[in-house]
Design a protein around this motif. Structure first.
Motif, PDB file in Angstrom:
ATOM      1  N   ASP A  92      56.081  74.192 -12.708  1.00  0.00           N
ATOM      2  CA  ASP A  92      56.570  74.240 -13.983  1.00  0.00           C
ATOM      3  C   ASP A  92      57.830  75.073 -14.065  1.00  0.00           C
ATOM      4  O   ASP A  92      58.635  74.843 -14.785  1.00  0.00           O
ATOM      5  N   GLN A 118      59.296  69.498 -21.205  1.00  0.00           N
ATOM      6  CA  GLN A 118      57.481  69.363 -21.295  1.00  0.00           C
ATOM      7  C   GLN A 118      57.166  67.866 -20.752  1.00  0.00           C
ATOM      8  O   GLN A 118      56.258  67.686 -20.041  1.00  0.00           O
ATOM      9  N   GLU A 119      57.978  66.744 -21.416  1.00  0.00           N
ATOM     10  CA  GLU A 119      57.683  65.420 -21.028  1.00  0.00           C
ATOM     11  C   GLU A 119      57.940  65.339 -19.269  1.00  0.00           C
ATOM     12  O   GLU A 119      56.992  64.630 -18.768  1.00  0.00           O
ATOM     13  N   LYS A 173      57.268  67.665 -17.193  1.00  0.00           N
ATOM     14  CA  LYS A 173      56.216  67.886 -16.545  1.00  0.00           C
ATOM     15  C   LYS A 173      54.987  67.184 -16.531  1.00  0.00           C
ATOM     16  O   LYS A 173      54.062  67.239 -15.639  1.00  0.00           O
ATOM     17  N   GLU A 174      54.776  66.431 -17.559  1.00  0.00           N
ATOM     18  CA  GLU A 174      53.703  65.454 -17.732  1.00  0.00           C
ATOM     19  C   GLU A 174      53.699  64.199 -16.878  1.00  0.00           C
ATOM     20  O   GLU A 174      52.877  63.646 -16.483  1.00  0.00           O
TER      21      GLU A 174
END
Length: 301
Positions: A248, A271-272, A274-275
């Motif tokens: 992250d 954030q996207e 990381k997903e």
């Protein structure tokens, strides 16, 4: 420095394209790519293989994470200097790599790659699915029987991408093609671990320079967090774990550096990213497995 052209070694990217692309980047950007001086094709050199000549750079290329931690394997800046009692910090090297990576991704796509970029941008299917099928074809076109684990990974990855259709960044840039520690030549002094001389990348090798999704490079770099840490050094691997950034953290740093440069490198959020980063990492691992199999099969035959 002479680089021999071996088709399988760079995943099918012609050596002439690598030469023209890196030459263009060296002339138009501040990305520290290897400076090509002359390209000599197999048609005229009599060796049966393309190659190009690069300007010599005096530095060191690391090949393992152990060299980032154990000062005993890092040679001093010169023979007249004692090896300092410092240890290089892997987290700082990741920062230097991210600086170079975001500069490459923010650069205008070189002329040699623009046509391919336009084709990829108009794909009727998801970009990642297209790449997975491309790698699968590379693995099977040479003949032979790929390992079952590799075949299963390809089937599972393609089935997943056909069903889930994860986020597609739809933003293409020049990419490393093959990202590893060996892409980066560092100055000798910066490897002493002295905080006064942080990691300095003096040359970037783009052996498989291509056009693609920038998150492929980021995912490949983030794989360093999943690598087995070196053993046999006092206090490792537990103590060494603290020297490396988390996955992250690598993603957050990438986006921060891209924003600081005012570059719109990708159209999805951190954030996207990381997903979906694990999907990119699976794709990268599959690609490397396909290239390894096709290259060893070609050597045997």
């Amino acid at each position: 420095l002479v680089q021999a052209g071996i088709a399988y070694a760079n995943g099918g990217v012609p050596l002439s394209q690598i030469y023209r692309t890196t030459k263009r980047l060296s002339e138009t950007t501040n990305v520290p790519v290897e400076e090509g001086l002359a390209f000599i094709s197999s048609e005229v050199n009599g060796l049966g293989r393309d190659f190009f000549v690069q300007r010599y750079s005096d530095g060191r290329v690391l090949t393992s994470t152990r060299e980032l931690i154990d000062t005993s394997v890092v040679r001093a800046y010169s023979q007249s200097r004692d090896t300092p009692k410092h240890s290089p910090c892997p987290s700082q090297l990741v920062n230097a790599i991210l600086d170079t990576m975001t500069s490459l991704h923010a650069a205008a796509i070189p002329e040699d790659l623009k046509e391919k970029s336009e084709v990829l941008a108009k794909l009727p299917e998801n970009y990642l699915l297209h790449r997975a099928k491309e790698y699968q074809a590379l693995c099977t076109k040479k003949g032979g029987q790929p390992p079952e684990q590799l075949l299963r990974l390809g089937r599972d990855l393609i089935a997943y991408l056909q069903k889930e259709r994860p986020i597609n960044t739809a933003h293409l840039t020049a990419t490393y093609g093959f990202l590893s520690l060996e892409n980066f030549m560092l100055s000798h002094r910066s490897l002493e671990g002295n905080p006064e001389f942080p990691f300095e990348i003096i040359r970037l090798s783009l052996d498989g320079c291509d056009v693609g999704d920038p998150l492929q490079d980021l995912a490949a770099l983030a794989l360093i967090t999943k690598a087995r840490l070196p053993e046999g050094i006092a206090g490792l691997p537990i103590a060494a774990k603290k020297l490396f950034p988390t996955e992250d953290d690598i993603i957050d740093r990438y986006y921060a550096k891209a924003n600081a440069k005012g570059a719109t490198i990708t159209n999805i959020t951190a954030q996207e990213a990381k997903e979906v980063i694990h999907i990119y990492q699976a794709l990268h691992s599959y690609r490397m497995g396909c290239i390894l199999f096709s290259s060893t099969h070609e050597l045997r035959h």
